[in-house]
Design a protein around this motif. Structure first.
Motif, PDB file in Angstrom:
ATOM      1  N   ALA A   1      -2.355   4.691  -3.537  1.00 22.13           N
ATOM      2  CA  ALA A   1      -2.245   3.520  -2.679  1.00 22.13           C
ATOM      3  C   ALA A   1      -1.028   2.679  -3.005  1.00 22.13           C
ATOM      4  N   THR A   2      -0.322   3.010  -4.037  1.00 22.31           N
ATOM      5  CA  THR A   2       0.831   2.232  -4.445  1.00 22.31           C
ATOM      6  C   THR A   2       2.080   2.543  -3.638  1.00 22.31           C
ATOM      7  N   THR A   3       2.025   3.566  -2.851  1.00 21.14           N
ATOM      8  CA  THR A   3       3.235   4.013  -2.177  1.00 21.14           C
ATOM      9  C   THR A   3       3.559   3.137  -0.971  1.00 21.14           C
ATOM     10  N   VAL A   4       4.746   2.615  -0.980  1.00 22.39           N
ATOM     11  CA  VAL A   4       5.217   1.849   0.165  1.00 22.39           C
ATOM     12  C   VAL A   4       6.450   2.569   0.674  1.00 22.39           C
ATOM     13  N   GLY A   5       6.716   2.507   1.943  1.00 24.25           N
ATOM     14  CA  GLY A   5       7.817   3.271   2.527  1.00 24.25           C
ATOM     15  C   GLY A   5       9.172   2.942   1.939  1.00 24.25           C
ATOM     16  N   ALA A   6      10.091   3.820   2.154  1.00 24.80           N
ATOM     17  CA  ALA A   6      11.428   3.657   1.588  1.00 24.80           C
ATOM     18  C   ALA A   6      12.262   2.698   2.408  1.00 24.80           C
ATOM     19  N   SER A   7      13.233   2.096   1.752  1.00 24.02           N
ATOM     20  CA  SER A   7      14.161   1.208   2.435  1.00 24.02           C
ATOM     21  C   SER A   7      15.099   2.008   3.315  1.00 24.02           C
ATOM     22  N   ALA A   8      15.462   1.450   4.425  1.00 22.84           N
ATOM     23  CA  ALA A   8      16.374   2.155   5.326  1.00 22.84           C
ATOM     24  C   ALA A   8      17.772   1.590   5.200  1.00 22.84           C
ATOM     25  N   THR A   9      18.292   1.577   3.987  1.00 25.17           N
ATOM     26  CA  THR A   9      19.615   1.003   3.776  1.00 25.17           C
ATOM     27  C   THR A   9      20.705   1.958   4.232  1.00 25.17           C
ATOM     28  N   GLY A  10      20.370   3.251   4.277  1.00 22.08           N
ATOM     29  CA  GLY A  10      21.373   4.217   4.653  1.00 22.08           C
ATOM     30  C   GLY A  10      22.362   4.507   3.545  1.00 22.08           C
ATOM     31  N   ARG A  11      22.232   3.862   2.397  1.00 18.75           N
ATOM     32  CA  ARG A  11      23.163   4.127   1.315  1.00 18.75           C
ATOM     33  C   ARG A  11      22.820   5.429   0.612  1.00 18.75           C
ATOM     34  N   PRO A  12      23.803   6.066   0.008  1.00 25.96           N
ATOM     35  CA  PRO A  12      23.484   7.295  -0.717  1.00 25.96           C
ATOM     36  C   PRO A  12      22.614   7.010  -1.917  1.00 25.96           C
ATOM     37  N   SER A  13      21.865   8.025  -2.342  1.00 24.45           N
ATOM     38  CA  SER A  13      20.975   7.803  -3.474  1.00 24.45           C
ATOM     39  C   SER A  13      21.770   7.648  -4.752  1.00 24.45           C
ATOM     40  N   LYS A  14      21.212   6.885  -5.669  1.00 28.15           N
ATOM     41  CA  LYS A  14      21.842   6.671  -6.959  1.00 28.15           C
ATOM     42  C   LYS A  14      20.975   7.257  -8.034  1.00 28.15           C
TER      43      LYS A  14
ATOM     44  N   LEU B   1      -3.331   1.798   2.440  1.00 30.65           N
ATOM     45  CA  LEU B   1      -3.957   3.097   2.699  1.00 30.65           C
ATOM     46  C   LEU B   1      -4.346   3.730   1.376  1.00 30.65           C
ATOM     47  N   ALA B   2      -5.570   4.219   1.292  1.00 30.77           N
ATOM     48  CA  ALA B   2      -6.042   4.849   0.056  1.00 30.77           C
ATOM     49  C   ALA B   2      -6.656   6.207   0.397  1.00 30.77           C
ATOM     50  N   PRO B   3      -6.508   7.176  -0.486  1.00 28.62           N
ATOM     51  CA  PRO B   3      -6.968   8.529  -0.153  1.00 28.62           C
ATOM     52  C   PRO B   3      -8.465   8.755  -0.320  1.00 28.62           C
ATOM     53  N   THR B   4      -9.164   7.847  -0.982  1.00 29.02           N
ATOM     54  CA  THR B   4     -10.626   8.020  -1.125  1.00 29.02           C
ATOM     55  C   THR B   4     -11.321   6.694  -0.819  1.00 29.02           C
TER      56      THR B   4
ATOM     57  N   ILE C   1     -13.534   2.446   6.522  1.00 30.78           N
ATOM     58  CA  ILE C   1     -13.657   3.795   5.986  1.00 30.78           C
ATOM     59  C   ILE C   1     -14.411   4.668   6.970  1.00 30.78           C
ATOM     60  N   GLY C   2     -14.161   5.937   6.910  1.00 32.17           N
ATOM     61  CA  GLY C   2     -14.835   6.863   7.821  1.00 32.17           C
ATOM     62  C   GLY C   2     -15.905   7.648   7.083  1.00 32.17           C
ATOM     63  N   GLY C   3     -16.694   8.381   7.828  1.00 28.68           N
ATOM     64  CA  GLY C   3     -17.653   9.312   7.245  1.00 28.68           C
ATOM     65  C   GLY C   3     -18.928   8.696   6.728  1.00 28.68           C
TER      66      GLY C   3
ATOM     67  N   GLN D   1     -12.324  -0.214  -4.411  1.00 35.55           N
ATOM     68  CA  GLN D   1     -11.794  -0.842  -5.635  1.00 35.55           C
ATOM     69  C   GLN D   1     -10.625  -1.769  -5.322  1.00 35.55           C
ATOM     70  N   ILE D   2      -9.771  -1.328  -4.417  1.00 33.53           N
ATOM     71  CA  ILE D   2      -8.605  -2.144  -4.038  1.00 33.53           C
ATOM     72  C   ILE D   2      -9.085  -3.410  -3.336  1.00 33.53           C
ATOM     73  N   GLU D   3     -10.093  -3.260  -2.484  1.00 35.41           N
ATOM     74  CA  GLU D   3     -10.651  -4.427  -1.783  1.00 35.41           C
ATOM     75  C   GLU D   3     -11.185  -5.445  -2.800  1.00 35.41           C
TER      76      GLU D   3
END
Ligand SMILES: Nc1ncnc2c1ncn2[C@@H]1O[C@H](COP(=O)(O)OP(=O)(O)OP(=O)(O)O)[C@@H](O)[C@H]1O
Length: 181
Positions: free
Chosen positions: A19-32, A147-150, A177-179, A156-158
């Motif tokens: 759940a820690t993953t947040v999208g990447a920045s769209a800076t367009g700069r090359p990776s360092k 978003l969490a996978p389980t 949650i589903g199911g 727990q995050i809530e």
């Protein structure tokens, strides 16, 4: 976006950030190449890795003698609201919290990988809450979506979010949650 790990996967170091993953920045700069920050001998291995396009990248080096999760940074000294400080039940930040807080507060997009139980939940919830406080005209509806996978992790995050928001006004936390009936 695909994520790449620079270290071999271990049992408690899953291939995909959770759940820690947040999208990447769209800076367009090359990776360092990631900066290597020397880690004190007393920390457990924590890897903080920016997505390829994010220029400000930071990584805590792995220490084979490491045994602790905690940094010497205190939440009370952090540049966060008094309401958040009142809600946080811990004195010292964990390594992953200390390594990511300032970047998160500055609005950087982060892709973070750290072992289970190292405090990633607060690491991503706290900057999200603090940034929400700075929004002058908040729109009705969902402001932060985690978003969490389980189901267990979602609950727990809530729970952690409710603790952090205990002294804030105007926020509600919920889960979907589903199911289940
Ligand atoms: N700075 C801290 N000091 C002491 N305990 C903490 C700190 N931060 C978090 N914790 C506690 O450590 C436990 C694990 O934290 P958390 O669930 O956030 O880890 P995680 O890295 O997200 O784990 P997972 O990968 O399993 O989701 C929780 O009980 C949490 O309340």
């Amino acid at each position: 976006m695909a994520t790449r790990s620079r270290r071999p996967r271990t049992e408690d170091s899953p291939a995909m950030p959770r759940a820690t993953t947040v999208g990447a920045s769209a800076t367009g700069r090359p990776s360092k190449k990631l900066k290597q920050t020397p880690a004190p001998a007393t920390v457990i291995p924590v890897q903080v890795q920016a997505a390829p396009q994010v220029p400000a990248a930071l990584e805590r080096a792995e220490s084979p003698t490491a045994s602790r999760h905690f940094s010497d940074r205190k939440f009370q000294d952090a540049n966060i609201s008094t309401q958040s400080k009142a809600g946080i039940e811990h004195e010292f930040m964990s390594d992953v919290q200390a390594a990511t807080l300032d970047l998160g507060l500055a609005g950087k997009d982060l892709l973070v990988q750290a072992k289970t139980g190292t405090g990633k939940t607060i690491a991503f919830l706290l900057p999200a809450i603090e940034r929400l406080l700075k929004v002058k005209q908040r729109l009705a509806g969902i402001s932060v979506l985690v978003l969490a996978p389980t189901r267990e992790l979602a609950l727990q995050i809530e729970e952690e979010a409710q603790i952090l928001l205990k002294h804030h006004n105007g926020f509600k936390v919920g889960h979907v949650i589903g199911g289940t009936n």
